[in-house]
Design a protein around this motif. Structure first.
Motif, short mmCIF file in Angstrom:
data_model
loop_
_atom_site.label_atom_id
_atom_site.label_comp_id
_atom_site.label_asym_id
_atom_site.label_seq_id
_atom_site.Cartn_x
_atom_site.Cartn_y
_atom_site.Cartn_z
N ALA A 170 70.33 66.25 95.45
CA ALA A 170 69.47 67.36 95.02
C ALA A 170 69.56 67.55 93.50
CB ALA A 170 69.87 68.64 95.73
N ARG A 171 70.77 67.43 92.95
CA ARG A 171 70.93 67.54 91.49
C ARG A 171 70.19 66.41 90.78
NH1 ARG A 171 76.51 67.98 92.61
NH2 ARG A 171 77.05 70.14 92.96
N ARG A 172 70.31 65.20 91.31
CA ARG A 172 69.65 64.05 90.70
C ARG A 172 68.13 64.24 90.72
NH1 ARG A 172 70.83 60.25 94.21
NH2 ARG A 172 73.04 60.47 93.78
N MET A 173 67.61 64.74 91.81
CA MET A 173 66.17 64.99 91.93
C MET A 173 65.73 66.05 90.92
SD MET A 173 63.34 64.40 93.98
CE MET A 173 64.07 63.84 95.46
N SER A 174 66.52 67.10 90.79
CA SER A 174 66.19 68.18 89.86
C SER A 174 66.19 67.67 88.42
CB SER A 174 67.19 69.33 90.02
OG SER A 174 66.94 70.33 89.08
N CYS A 175 67.18 66.88 88.05
CA CYS A 175 67.25 66.33 86.69
C CYS A 175 66.06 65.40 86.42
CB CYS A 175 68.55 65.58 86.48
SG CYS A 175 69.98 66.65 86.34
N GLY A 176 65.73 64.58 87.40
CA GLY A 176 64.58 63.70 87.25
C GLY A 176 63.29 64.46 87.06
N ASN A 177 63.12 65.53 87.80
CA ASN A 177 61.91 66.35 87.65
C ASN A 177 61.88 67.02 86.28
OD1 ASN A 177 60.91 65.73 90.18
ND2 ASN A 177 61.88 67.50 91.16
N ASN A 178 63.03 67.48 85.79
CA ASN A 178 63.07 68.10 84.47
C ASN A 178 62.72 67.10 83.38
OD1 ASN A 178 63.80 70.55 85.57
ND2 ASN A 178 65.98 70.30 85.16
N GLY A 202 58.68 64.83 79.49
CA GLY A 202 57.77 63.75 79.11
C GLY A 202 56.32 64.19 79.13
N VAL A 203 55.92 64.94 80.14
CA VAL A 203 54.54 65.45 80.21
C VAL A 203 54.28 66.41 79.05
CG1 VAL A 203 53.00 66.90 81.59
CG2 VAL A 203 54.32 65.10 82.70
N ALA A 204 55.26 67.25 78.74
CA ALA A 204 55.11 68.19 77.63
C ALA A 204 54.97 67.45 76.30
CB ALA A 204 56.29 69.16 77.58
N LEU A 205 55.74 66.38 76.11
CA LEU A 205 55.63 65.58 74.88
C LEU A 205 54.23 64.97 74.76
CD1 LEU A 205 59.09 63.82 74.72
CD2 LEU A 205 58.08 65.21 72.92
N HIS A 206 53.72 64.44 75.85
CA HIS A 206 52.37 63.86 75.82
C HIS A 206 51.31 64.93 75.56
CE1 HIS A 206 53.07 59.64 76.73
NE2 HIS A 206 54.05 60.05 77.53
N SER A 207 51.46 66.09 76.15
CA SER A 207 50.51 67.18 75.91
C SER A 207 50.56 67.64 74.46
CB SER A 207 50.81 68.36 76.83
OG SER A 207 50.65 67.99 78.17
N TYR A 208 51.76 67.76 73.91
CA TYR A 208 51.90 68.14 72.49
C TYR A 208 51.22 67.11 71.60
CZ TYR A 208 54.07 69.64 68.12
OH TYR A 208 54.27 70.08 66.85
N HIS A 209 51.47 65.82 71.91
CA HIS A 209 50.87 64.76 71.11
C HIS A 209 49.35 64.77 71.21
CE1 HIS A 209 49.70 60.65 69.95
NE2 HIS A 209 50.74 60.74 69.12
#
Length: 72
Positions: A21-29, A34-41
């Motif tokens: 569950a922790r691994r899944m949460s970290c991956g989602n974060n 990454g999505v936020a970086l692309h949106s900013y760009h």
């Protein structure tokens, strides 16, 4: 009270489930960052700088408007 051998059998399974569950949460974060970086760009035609003087704000501050609000 449960027998100690039963606890000994179940504890590794519970710990493994928590780790998954922790691994899944970290991956989602990381995906959201990454999505936020692309949106900013896409918006600014550049990636956020690592440090902005004199505000002393970093790249994470500039990404906040682009991060999914459920994570905050």
């Amino acid at each position: 009270m449960a027998p100690s051998w039963l606890v000994g059998l179940l504890l590794p399974a519970v710990q493994s489930a928590r780790e998954a569950a922790r691994r899944m949460s970290c991956g989602n974060n990381l995906k959201q960052i990454g999505v936020a970086l692309h949106s900013y760009h896409s918006t600014h035609q550049a990636f956020p700088s690592d440090y902005t003087w004199p505000d002393a704000t970093g790249w994470t501050y500039h990404l906040l408007p682009f991060v999914d609000q459920l994570l905050i």
